[in-house]
Design an enzyme around this catalytic site. Structure first.
Site, PDB file in Angstrom:
ATOM      1  N   ALA A 265       2.796   2.414  -0.155  1.00 54.77           N
ATOM      2  CA  ALA A 265       1.969   1.956  -1.635  1.00 54.77           C
ATOM      3  C   ALA A 265       3.005   2.526  -2.578  1.00 54.77           C
ATOM      4  CB  ALA A 265       0.559   2.646  -1.659  1.00 54.77           C
ATOM      5  N   ASP A 267       6.303   3.103  -2.388  1.00 52.31           N
ATOM      6  CA  ASP A 267       7.617   2.285  -2.404  1.00 52.31           C
ATOM      7  C   ASP A 267       7.236   0.788  -2.933  1.00 52.31           C
ATOM      8  OD1 ASP A 267       8.601   4.196  -0.924  1.00 52.31           O
ATOM      9  OD2 ASP A 267       8.266   3.407   0.980  1.00 52.31           O
TER      10      ASP A 267
HETATM   11  P1  ATP Z   1       2.388   6.541  -0.395  1.00 51.35           P
HETATM   12  O1  ATP Z   1       3.015   7.905   0.089  1.00 51.35           O
HETATM   13  O2  ATP Z   1       0.823   6.446   0.315  1.00 51.35           O
HETATM   14  O3  ATP Z   1       3.373   5.497  -0.084  1.00 51.35           O
HETATM   15  P2  ATP Z   1       2.298   7.652  -3.032  1.00 51.35           P
HETATM   16  O4  ATP Z   1       1.709   9.005  -2.909  1.00 51.35           O
HETATM   17  O5  ATP Z   1       3.810   7.847  -3.021  1.00 51.35           O
HETATM   18  O6  ATP Z   1       1.999   6.735  -1.919  1.00 51.35           O
HETATM   19  P3  ATP Z   1       0.194   7.022  -4.569  1.00 51.35           P
HETATM   20  O7  ATP Z   1       0.091   7.517  -5.864  1.00 51.35           O
HETATM   21  O8  ATP Z   1      -0.853   7.176  -3.701  1.00 51.35           O
HETATM   22  O9  ATP Z   1       1.801   7.016  -4.227  1.00 51.35           O
HETATM   23  O10 ATP Z   1      -0.006   5.265  -4.819  1.00 51.35           O
HETATM   24  C1  ATP Z   1       1.001   4.491  -5.621  1.00 51.35           C
HETATM   25  C2  ATP Z   1       0.120   3.367  -6.256  1.00 51.35           C
HETATM   26  O11 ATP Z   1      -0.302   2.775  -5.216  1.00 51.35           O
HETATM   27  C3  ATP Z   1      -0.770   3.733  -7.181  1.00 51.35           C
HETATM   28  O12 ATP Z   1      -0.193   4.298  -8.478  1.00 51.35           O
HETATM   29  C4  ATP Z   1      -1.673   2.574  -7.280  1.00 51.35           C
HETATM   30  O13 ATP Z   1      -1.252   1.740  -8.054  1.00 51.35           O
HETATM   31  C5  ATP Z   1      -1.510   2.089  -5.714  1.00 51.35           C
HETATM   32  N1  ATP Z   1      -2.543   2.504  -4.907  1.00 51.35           N
HETATM   33  C6  ATP Z   1      -2.588   3.483  -4.210  1.00 51.35           C
HETATM   34  N2  ATP Z   1      -3.792   3.571  -3.425  1.00 51.35           N
HETATM   35  C7  ATP Z   1      -4.562   2.850  -3.924  1.00 51.35           C
HETATM   36  C8  ATP Z   1      -5.841   2.208  -3.477  1.00 51.35           C
HETATM   37  N3  ATP Z   1      -6.661   3.023  -2.841  1.00 51.35           N
HETATM   38  N4  ATP Z   1      -6.428   1.237  -4.400  1.00 51.35           N
HETATM   39  C9  ATP Z   1      -5.597   0.461  -5.316  1.00 51.35           C
HETATM   40  N5  ATP Z   1      -4.240   0.939  -5.404  1.00 51.35           N
HETATM   41  C10 ATP Z   1      -3.819   1.862  -5.013  1.00 51.35           C
END
Ligand code: ATP
Length: 318
Positions: A265, A267
């Site tokens: 997500a 990325d």
């Molecule tokens: P990951 O390590 O799982 O790739 P991350 O920890 O780097 O993710 P997150 O903040 O969890 O980053 O998610 C990045 C973006 O993805 C968020 O800002 C949001 O826009 C989207 N996102 C993540 N989870 C959700 C969700 N459950 N529903 C909708 N959008 C989401």
């Protein structure tokens, strides 16, 4: 003007075994299923950017996406290069290392979804300043170039790319993942930083749990010299703050979806953000675009397999 996105970072092959349990030291667990997927934060972000860098009805712009990376002279490296070509990614600055194998992640997943991961960085650990210098020297329109970096390749190479990009007037976006402490002098050369909650805490010592603490962490990063801060907050969306701007900081909500797998997500968010900035969108609009793209990615299984194409994102209303 031709807008360009340069993603500089890692390319890995993820080898996943799903089994009833993870092995204890010395134990062998029989009876799992095996999957092999392309990965690495750099490659994921390059694929995300390439799928979204299509001519858009509202901007007319179509950035090219170039990936700068190092793979091994082996089957994984060759498969990765073929995949980048299929995705329309420019790969002339991807080197094939004669001595080190391609990066590999061995991932075990048990029946409860718990995982354990071992990564052999291989050729990623040899991505050097010379390769970055060659790539950046090819850029003829720095003002319309966005450089996107993460922290899965050697820190001196990342820092060199940030400084060079800054000195040449490019916008440099750093996704500081996996979390590492960074030199404040280098942070001051960024256009934007995009930590998640954990990474924001490591950089600022402020535990980010909500909009108030995200504001505090963003302020802290502004005082360290970063002009634009985007803190991703999972299902809540992303907090965006620009120092000295008329646009007030805001928590931009993620479109509500039923998430099935949040792998990549972050990325997806970063690749989308870079494309939108290269197209000339204002930061807040670029973050809103990235939230839409990432919300699609969490509704699908996998890393690169989950990354959306442009028409899917444009179909979500603002
Ligand atoms: P990951 O390590 O799982 O790739 P991350 O920890 O780097 O993710 P997150 O903040 O969890 O980053 O998610 C990045 C973006 O993805 C968020 O800002 C949001 O826009 C989207 N996102 C993540 N989870 C959700 C969700 N459950 N529903 C909708 N959008 C989401």
């Amino acid at each position: 003007m031709s807008a360009t996105v340069f993603v500089i970072g890692s390319s890995n092959t993820d080898m996943v075994i799903k089994a009833s349990k993870l092995p204890a030291p010395g134990e062998t667990v029989i009876g799992g299923t095996f999957l092999m997927n392309p990965g690495g934060k750099g490659a994921n972000q390059a694929v995300a950017a390439a799928r979204l860098a299509l001519i858009s009805s509202d901007t007319g712009a179509s950035p090219t996406v170039t990936f700068v990376a190092n793979v091994g002279n082996d089957v994984f490296g060759r498969q990765a290069l073929q995949q980048f070509e299929r995705e329309g990614i420019r790969s002339e600055f991807i080197s094939t290392d004669a001595d080190e194998p391609s990066g590999v992640a061995l991932i075990g997943v048990d029946s409860r979804g718990e995982n354990s991961i071992m990564v052999a960085s291989g050729a990623n650990a040899r991505l050097d300043q010379h390769q970055v210098a060659n790539a950046l020297a090819s850029i003829s329109e720095p003002a319309s170039t966005v450089i996107l970096l993460q922290l899965e390749t050697p820190l001196p190479t990342v820092e060199y790319a940030i400084r060079q990009g800054y000195e040449r007037g490019m916008r440099v976006v750093l996704n500081p993942a996996p979390a590492q402490v960074l030199d404040p002098a280098v942070l001051a050369c960024l256009y934007a930083i995009t930590p998640n909650e954990t990474e924001a805490e490591l950089l600022t010592s402020i535990r980010v749990t909500d909009e108030t603490t995200a504001r505090q962490a963003a302020q802290h990063l502004h005082t360290m010299g970063v002009p634009n801060v985007v803190i991703t907050l999972g299902a809540r969306g992303a907090y965006v703050s620009s120092a000295g701007s008329d646009t007030p900081p805001a928590l931009l909500p993620a479109p509500p979806v039923t998430a099935v797998d949040t792998t990549a997500a972050g990325d997806c968010f970063n690749g989308a953000l870079a494309v939108a900035l290269a197209e000339g969108k204002a930061l807040a609009d670029a973050v809103a675009f990235a939230c839409k793209a990432a919300s699609i990615s969490v509704t699908r299984l996998g890393a690169q397999a989950s990354l959306p194409h442009r028409p899917e994102v444009d179909a979500i209303p603002l």
